[in-house]
Design a protein around this motif. Structure first.
Motif, short mmCIF file in Angstrom:
data_model
loop_
_atom_site.label_atom_id
_atom_site.label_comp_id
_atom_site.label_asym_id
_atom_site.label_seq_id
_atom_site.Cartn_x
_atom_site.Cartn_y
_atom_site.Cartn_z
N GLU A 172 -11.53 34.34 -13.96
CA GLU A 172 -10.24 34.45 -14.65
C GLU A 172 -9.42 33.18 -14.45
O GLU A 172 -8.77 32.69 -15.39
CB GLU A 172 -9.47 35.67 -14.12
CG GLU A 172 -10.12 36.99 -14.51
CD GLU A 172 -9.58 38.19 -13.75
OE1 GLU A 172 -8.70 38.02 -12.86
OE2 GLU A 172 -10.04 39.31 -14.03
N SER A 173 -9.47 32.62 -13.25
CA SER A 173 -8.75 31.38 -12.98
C SER A 173 -9.30 30.23 -13.82
O SER A 173 -8.53 29.41 -14.33
CB SER A 173 -8.85 31.02 -11.49
OG SER A 173 -8.19 31.97 -10.71
N VAL A 174 -10.62 30.16 -13.95
CA VAL A 174 -11.24 29.10 -14.75
C VAL A 174 -10.69 29.15 -16.18
O VAL A 174 -10.33 28.13 -16.75
CB VAL A 174 -12.78 29.22 -14.74
CG1 VAL A 174 -13.41 28.37 -15.84
CG2 VAL A 174 -13.34 28.85 -13.39
N LYS A 175 -10.64 30.35 -16.73
CA LYS A 175 -10.14 30.52 -18.10
C LYS A 175 -8.68 30.03 -18.20
O LYS A 175 -8.33 29.29 -19.12
CB LYS A 175 -10.24 31.97 -18.54
CG LYS A 175 -9.79 32.20 -19.97
CD LYS A 175 -9.92 33.64 -20.38
CE LYS A 175 -9.49 33.94 -21.77
NZ LYS A 175 -8.53 33.10 -22.42
N LEU A 176 -7.86 30.44 -17.22
CA LEU A 176 -6.45 30.02 -17.23
C LEU A 176 -6.31 28.51 -17.09
O LEU A 176 -5.49 27.89 -17.77
CB LEU A 176 -5.68 30.74 -16.13
CG LEU A 176 -5.49 32.24 -16.32
CD1 LEU A 176 -4.85 32.86 -15.07
CD2 LEU A 176 -4.63 32.52 -17.54
N TYR A 177 -7.11 27.93 -16.20
CA TYR A 177 -7.04 26.48 -16.00
C TYR A 177 -7.48 25.74 -17.26
O TYR A 177 -6.88 24.73 -17.63
CB TYR A 177 -7.89 26.04 -14.82
CG TYR A 177 -7.31 26.41 -13.47
CD1 TYR A 177 -5.94 26.31 -13.22
CD2 TYR A 177 -8.12 26.85 -12.44
CE1 TYR A 177 -5.41 26.66 -11.99
CE2 TYR A 177 -7.60 27.19 -11.20
CZ TYR A 177 -6.24 27.09 -10.98
OH TYR A 177 -5.72 27.41 -9.77
#
Length: 153
Positions: A67-72
């Motif tokens: 999820e963090s990868v997507k947000l970043y």
């Protein structure tokens, strides 16, 4: 010490000796997360986590990083996304191999027929049967979507 804990400890020592700073940080973070989960379990009167529980904890770590990868990426922060992806790769080393899509679909179909599930109200029975049969080797997140599709068809 469980098998996964021992592997993490061994890998941490090996990475330290090899001077792999990023890997050591990730392995220590995994160890800290498992200790936190152990402490939470003790607060509920349970013993230290078993390998199945550790696997679930590791899957949660992977999911939050994805999820963090997507947000970043959405925020055009490629260097942070790359760091999260590197952590995901280290965490996945300690997870059992995931079922391929065909095997997962077959397992879901078998669980639906074994439980006699017919509607979405029976989803809990099907998920419980899958968890009992496959334990930590099953990614419940992936199975969830297939069970929903099977029961709504």
């Amino acid at each position: 010490m469980t098998d996964i804990r021992a592997r993490i400890a061994d890998e941490t020592k090996t990475a330290m000796k090899a001077g792999q700073k990023e890997r050591v940080m990730t392995l220590r973070m995994i160890g800290a997360k498992i200790k936190d989960a152990d402490i939470a379990a003790r607060g509920q009167g349970k013993d230290a986590l078993a390998d199945d529980d550790i696997t679930s904890t590791l899957r949660g770590m992977v999911k939050s990083r994805q999820e963090s990868v997507k947000l970043y990426r959405d925020g055009d922060r490629e260097e942070l996304a790359a760091k999260e992806e590197a952590e995901i790769e280290v965490i996945r080393e300690f997870l059992p191999p995931e079922m391929d899509e065909a095997a997962l679909e077959a397992a879901v179909k078998a669980a639906v027929s074994e439980t006699g599930a017919a509607t979405m109200k029976d989803m809990g029975k099907v998920m419980g049967a899958l968890k009992t049969k496959f334990g930590a080797s099953l990614d419940l997140g992936r199975a969830n979507g297939l069970v929903k599709a099977a029961l709504s068809a």
